[in-house]
Design a protein around this motif. Sequence first.
Motif, PDB file in Angstrom:
ATOM      1  N   TRP A   1       0.833  -1.187   0.000  1.00 43.10           N
ATOM      2  CA  TRP A   1       0.000   0.000   0.000  1.00 43.10           C
ATOM      3  C   TRP A   1       0.881   1.255   0.000  1.00 43.10           C
ATOM      4  N   ALA A   2       0.353   2.313  -0.534  1.00 39.38           N
ATOM      5  CA  ALA A   2       1.088   3.574  -0.600  1.00 39.38           C
ATOM      6  C   ALA A   2       0.201   4.696  -0.058  1.00 39.38           C
ATOM      7  N   ILE A   3       0.833   5.828   0.256  1.00 45.11           N
ATOM      8  CA  ILE A   3       0.100   6.978   0.796  1.00 45.11           C
ATOM      9  C   ILE A   3      -0.818   7.524  -0.301  1.00 45.11           C
ATOM     10  N   GLY A   4      -2.045   7.827   0.110  1.00 48.68           N
ATOM     11  CA  GLY A   4      -3.026   8.389  -0.826  1.00 48.68           C
ATOM     12  C   GLY A   4      -4.024   7.356  -1.322  1.00 48.68           C
ATOM     13  N   LEU A   5      -3.727   6.057  -1.166  1.00 43.85           N
ATOM     14  CA  LEU A   5      -4.682   5.036  -1.575  1.00 43.85           C
ATOM     15  C   LEU A   5      -5.763   4.887  -0.502  1.00 43.85           C
ATOM     16  N   PHE A   6      -6.856   4.192  -0.897  1.00 42.26           N
ATOM     17  CA  PHE A   6      -7.971   4.013   0.027  1.00 42.26           C
ATOM     18  C   PHE A   6      -8.049   2.556   0.441  1.00 42.26           C
ATOM     19  N   LEU A   7      -8.115   2.329   1.743  1.00 41.09           N
ATOM     20  CA  LEU A   7      -8.162   0.971   2.291  1.00 41.09           C
ATOM     21  C   LEU A   7      -9.617   0.508   2.295  1.00 41.09           C
ATOM     22  N   PRO A   8      -9.883  -0.729   1.857  1.00 43.40           N
ATOM     23  CA  PRO A   8     -11.266  -1.218   1.870  1.00 43.40           C
ATOM     24  C   PRO A   8     -11.839  -1.272   3.291  1.00 43.40           C
ATOM     25  N   ARG A   9     -13.167  -1.171   3.402  1.00 47.49           N
ATOM     26  CA  ARG A   9     -13.850  -1.168   4.695  1.00 47.49           C
ATOM     27  C   ARG A   9     -13.642  -2.467   5.445  1.00 47.49           C
ATOM     28  N   LEU A  10     -13.314  -3.513   4.773  1.00 44.30           N
ATOM     29  CA  LEU A  10     -13.097  -4.817   5.401  1.00 44.30           C
ATOM     30  C   LEU A  10     -12.051  -4.720   6.517  1.00 44.30           C
ATOM     31  N   PHE A  11     -11.042  -3.845   6.394  1.00 43.72           N
ATOM     32  CA  PHE A  11      -9.944  -3.754   7.357  1.00 43.72           C
ATOM     33  C   PHE A  11     -10.212  -2.768   8.508  1.00 43.72           C
ATOM     34  N   PHE A  12     -11.380  -2.185   8.533  1.00 45.77           N
ATOM     35  CA  PHE A  12     -11.763  -1.314   9.638  1.00 45.77           C
ATOM     36  C   PHE A  12     -12.558  -2.109  10.656  1.00 45.77           C
ATOM     37  N   ALA A  13     -11.859  -3.042  11.303  1.00 47.50           N
ATOM     38  CA  ALA A  13     -12.478  -3.897  12.318  1.00 47.50           C
ATOM     39  C   ALA A  13     -11.430  -4.179  13.392  1.00 47.50           C
ATOM     40  N   THR A  14     -11.894  -4.662  14.544  1.00 49.32           N
ATOM     41  CA  THR A  14     -11.009  -4.886  15.696  1.00 49.32           C
ATOM     42  C   THR A  14      -9.841  -5.818  15.399  1.00 49.32           C
ATOM     43  N   PRO A  15      -9.998  -6.913  14.641  1.00 55.48           N
ATOM     44  CA  PRO A  15      -8.842  -7.790  14.416  1.00 55.48           C
ATOM     45  C   PRO A  15      -7.694  -7.113  13.660  1.00 55.48           C
ATOM     46  N   TYR A  16      -7.962  -6.026  12.952  1.00 53.50           N
ATOM     47  CA  TYR A  16      -6.926  -5.381  12.146  1.00 53.50           C
ATOM     48  C   TYR A  16      -6.364  -4.097  12.790  1.00 53.50           C
ATOM     49  N   TYR A  17      -7.073  -3.556  13.783  1.00 54.42           N
ATOM     50  CA  TYR A  17      -6.558  -2.354  14.470  1.00 54.42           C
ATOM     51  C   TYR A  17      -5.326  -2.714  15.303  1.00 54.42           C
ATOM     52  N   TYR A  18      -4.393  -1.796  15.314  1.00 58.74           N
ATOM     53  CA  TYR A  18      -3.190  -2.002  16.129  1.00 58.74           C
ATOM     54  C   TYR A  18      -3.102  -0.860  17.148  1.00 58.74           C
ATOM     55  N   ASP A  19      -3.345  -1.199  18.436  1.00 58.30           N
ATOM     56  CA  ASP A  19      -3.379  -0.184  19.487  1.00 58.30           C
ATOM     57  C   ASP A  19      -2.102  -0.137  20.332  1.00 58.30           C
ATOM     58  N   SER A  20      -1.128  -1.009  20.074  1.00 64.20           N
ATOM     59  CA  SER A  20       0.129  -0.987  20.837  1.00 64.20           C
ATOM     60  C   SER A  20       1.213  -0.235  20.074  1.00 64.20           C
ATOM     61  N   TRP A  21       0.842   0.870  19.476  1.00 66.22           N
ATOM     62  CA  TRP A  21       1.786   1.681  18.685  1.00 66.22           C
ATOM     63  C   TRP A  21       2.967   2.174  19.522  1.00 66.22           C
ATOM     64  N   TRP A  22       2.774   2.350  20.823  1.00 71.05           N
ATOM     65  CA  TRP A  22       3.845   2.859  21.692  1.00 71.05           C
ATOM     66  C   TRP A  22       5.003   1.872  21.811  1.00 71.05           C
ATOM     67  N   GLU A  23       4.738   0.558  21.562  1.00 75.46           N
ATOM     68  CA  GLU A  23       5.821  -0.430  21.635  1.00 75.46           C
ATOM     69  C   GLU A  23       6.863  -0.195  20.538  1.00 75.46           C
ATOM     70  N   MET A  24       6.460   0.396  19.453  1.00 74.22           N
ATOM     71  CA  MET A  24       7.381   0.661  18.341  1.00 74.22           C
ATOM     72  C   MET A  24       7.996   2.046  18.418  1.00 74.22           C
ATOM     73  N   GLY A  25       7.614   2.834  19.426  1.00 81.81           N
ATOM     74  CA  GLY A  25       8.129   4.192  19.525  1.00 81.81           C
ATOM     75  C   GLY A  25       7.371   5.162  18.643  1.00 81.81           C
ATOM     76  N   LEU A  26       6.135   4.811  18.278  1.00 77.13           N
ATOM     77  CA  LEU A  26       5.332   5.683  17.420  1.00 77.13           C
ATOM     78  C   LEU A  26       4.505   6.642  18.262  1.00 77.13           C
ATOM     79  N   ALA A  27       4.112   7.741  17.665  1.00 79.36           N
ATOM     80  CA  ALA A  27       3.247   8.707  18.329  1.00 79.36           C
ATOM     81  C   ALA A  27       1.810   8.199  18.270  1.00 79.36           C
ATOM     82  N   PRO A  28       0.999   8.612  19.222  1.00 78.83           N
ATOM     83  CA  PRO A  28      -0.406   8.177  19.154  1.00 78.83           C
ATOM     84  C   PRO A  28      -1.086   8.807  17.943  1.00 78.83           C
TER      85      PRO A  28
END
Length: 196
Positions: free
Chosen positions: A136-163
């Motif tokens: 995937w690249a910036i500017g593309l649109f992600l299908p609605r199928l991936f907007f669900a709990t199994p695909y969300y990643y909430d431990s972003w802080w483990e990688m040193g990412l900003a919220p």
Amino acid sequence: MKRFLLVAAGMSLIVPDIALAYGQAGPQRPPDRPGRPDRPGGGPAIQPPRPGTGGPAIQPPKPQPPKPQPPRPRPPGTGGPAIQPPKPGPVRPKPPLPRPPKPPKPWRPGAGKPPNFRPIHRPGWSYPTGWAYRRWAIGLFLPRLFFATPYYYDSWWEMGLAPPAAGYRWVRYGPDLLLVQIRTRRIVDVIYGAFY
């Protein structure tokens, strides 16, 4: 003869007492005459007690050494050495203060991996049916199928990412991590190889 012995016996008893009394009291002198130069006022002289007569001995007071006094500073012009304040030594320059470290530049979406990013190990990711890896690249649109709990990643802080900002969400897609705007489904940032 008997009288002589009685008088002698009586005298032998009285004479020692008189001699003893005479020795303690000292010889009696006639009263002083007025106008003698050694006795002012012409009164009786006071004799110091004799040693060994049994009276209390009067000791003259012992002289006390003077207490040391701290030197006082003299006002100028009074003569004598004046107490000077201590002279300051050579002034040494202070070492320069260390500069605080520059804060890292704020990470913004679309800038790639942040400087403190670290990939993490996670178990394999199963793609939905009919899907395979896609870059995937910036500017593309992600299908609605991936907007669900199994695909969300909430431990972003483990990688040193900003919220993520309000209205955005980190979504995992295989080994990559996508920052997606939820309302429009548009991908605003991609981190490739975030998982191994």
